[in-house]
Scaffold this active site. Structure first.
Site, PDB file in Angstrom:
ATOM      1  N   ASP A 213       0.853  -1.190   0.000  1.00  0.00           N
ATOM      2  CA  ASP A 213       0.000   0.000   0.000  1.00  0.00           C
ATOM      3  C   ASP A 213       0.890   1.241   0.000  1.00  0.00           C
ATOM      4  O   ASP A 213       1.897   1.313   0.711  1.00  0.00           O
ATOM      5  CB  ASP A 213      -0.922  -0.008   1.227  1.00  0.00           C
ATOM      6  CG  ASP A 213      -2.070   0.978   1.071  1.00  0.00           C
ATOM      7  OD1 ASP A 213      -3.223   0.515   0.943  1.00  0.00           O
ATOM      8  OD2 ASP A 213      -1.823   2.205   1.066  1.00  0.00           O
TER       9      ASP A 213
ATOM     10  N   HIS B 185     -10.400  -5.270  -3.373  1.00  0.00           N
ATOM     11  CA  HIS B 185      -9.056  -5.445  -2.805  1.00  0.00           C
ATOM     12  C   HIS B 185      -9.165  -5.816  -1.344  1.00  0.00           C
ATOM     13  O   HIS B 185     -10.086  -5.393  -0.642  1.00  0.00           O
ATOM     14  CB  HIS B 185      -8.199  -4.192  -2.984  1.00  0.00           C
ATOM     15  CG  HIS B 185      -8.832  -2.922  -2.531  1.00  0.00           C
ATOM     16  ND1 HIS B 185      -9.776  -2.256  -3.274  1.00  0.00           N
ATOM     17  CD2 HIS B 185      -8.653  -2.180  -1.402  1.00  0.00           C
ATOM     18  CE1 HIS B 185     -10.151  -1.163  -2.636  1.00  0.00           C
ATOM     19  NE2 HIS B 185      -9.503  -1.091  -1.488  1.00  0.00           N
TER      20      HIS B 185
HETATM   21  P1  5GP Z   1      -9.637   1.565   0.165  1.00  0.00           P
HETATM   22  O1  5GP Z   1      -9.570   2.970   0.689  1.00  0.00           O
HETATM   23  O2  5GP Z   1     -10.382   1.522  -1.146  1.00  0.00           O
HETATM   24  O3  5GP Z   1     -10.098   0.541   1.140  1.00  0.00           O
HETATM   25  O4  5GP Z   1      -8.129   1.154  -0.142  1.00  0.00           O
HETATM   26  C1  5GP Z   1      -7.416   1.678  -1.216  1.00  0.00           C
HETATM   27  C2  5GP Z   1      -5.969   1.658  -0.822  1.00  0.00           C
HETATM   28  O5  5GP Z   1      -5.205   1.873  -1.988  1.00  0.00           O
HETATM   29  C3  5GP Z   1      -5.570   2.749   0.174  1.00  0.00           C
HETATM   30  O6  5GP Z   1      -5.056   2.133   1.359  1.00  0.00           O
HETATM   31  C4  5GP Z   1      -4.509   3.552  -0.570  1.00  0.00           C
HETATM   32  O7  5GP Z   1      -3.429   3.958   0.247  1.00  0.00           O
HETATM   33  C5  5GP Z   1      -4.059   2.595  -1.650  1.00  0.00           C
HETATM   34  N1  5GP Z   1      -3.622   3.257  -2.855  1.00  0.00           N
HETATM   35  C6  5GP Z   1      -4.242   4.267  -3.519  1.00  0.00           C
HETATM   36  N2  5GP Z   1      -3.559   4.606  -4.626  1.00  0.00           N
HETATM   37  C7  5GP Z   1      -2.474   3.783  -4.659  1.00  0.00           C
HETATM   38  C8  5GP Z   1      -1.376   3.649  -5.584  1.00  0.00           C
HETATM   39  O8  5GP Z   1      -1.264   4.339  -6.591  1.00  0.00           O
HETATM   40  N3  5GP Z   1      -0.447   2.699  -5.288  1.00  0.00           N
HETATM   41  C9  5GP Z   1      -0.533   1.904  -4.188  1.00  0.00           C
HETATM   42  N4  5GP Z   1       0.454   1.018  -3.988  1.00  0.00           N
HETATM   43  N5  5GP Z   1      -1.558   1.992  -3.314  1.00  0.00           N
HETATM   44  C10 5GP Z   1      -2.515   2.927  -3.550  1.00  0.00           C
END
Ligand code: 5GP
Ligand code: ZN
Length: 119
Positions: free
Chosen positions: A37, A105
Site C-alpha cells: 500500500d 481489494h
Molecule cells: P480503500 O480505501 O479503497 O479501502 O483502499 C485503497 C488503498 O489503496 C488505500 O489504502 C490507498 O493507500 C491505496 N492506494 C491508492 N492509490 C495507490 C497507488 O497508486 N499505489 C498503491 N500502492 N496503493 C494505492
C-alpha cells in the site's frame, strides 16, 4: 505483468495490474496481484487484488467467488512465507465503509497492536 479480465481503462488498480502505474510487488500469479500500500497503516500493509475488474465485495457472485477463495489462499501462503502469524484482512465496500478504489481489494495489515471495532 499480465492481462486483466474486464479491464477498466479508468481503474487505478487495473492500471497497476497492467504495469501502467508502478507498484511494489509482494506476490503475483495468473489470478491475482499483491503489492505494498502506498500509504501504509501498519508496519506490514499490502493489498491483494484480483486480475479481473470486480468493483467490490458487493459484486461477488457464484461466477467469481472462486477468485475470493484463491485470494485467501494467497494471503495464508504469503503471510506464512513472511513469518507473520497475526494479521488483519480488511475489504472496505462502498464509500461510507471507506472504499476509495472501486476494484475489489483485500488489505493485509500486521506488525502492530490493533483495536476493535475499527473506526
Ligand atoms: P480503500 O480505501 O479503497 O479501502 O483502499 C485503497 C488503498 O489503496 C488505500 O489504502 C490507498 O493507500 C491505496 N492506494 C491508492 N492509490 C495507490 C497507488 O497508486 N499505489 C498503491 N500502492 N496503493 C494505492
Ligand atoms: Zn479495476
Amino acid at each position: 505483468m499480465s492481462d486483466v479480465l474486464n479491464y477498466d481503462a479508468d481503474c487505478l488498480f487495473c492500471k497497476i495490474i497492467k504495469g501502467e502505474i508502478p507498484s511494489a510487488k509482494v506476490y503475483e500469479d495468473d489470478l491475482c496481484y499483491a503489492f505494498k500500500d502506498i500509504d501504509p497503516q501498519a508496519p506490514v500493509h499490502f493489498l491483494v487484488i484480483p486480475k479481473a475488474h470486480i468493483p467490490s465485495c458487493a459484486a461477488v457472485t457464484p461466477d467469481n467467488s472462486a477468485m475470493v477463495a484463491h485470494i485467501f489462499e494467497v494471503i495464508a501462503k504469503v503471510t506464512k512465507e513472511m513469518g507473520i502469524t497475526d494479521f488483519r484482512v480488511v475489504s472496505n465496500c462502498g464509500p461510507q465503509a471507506g472504499q476509495s478504489v472501486p476494484h475489489l481489494h483485500f488489505h493485509v495489515l500486521s506488525g502492530r497492536d490493533m483495536t476493535w471495532p475499527p473506526g
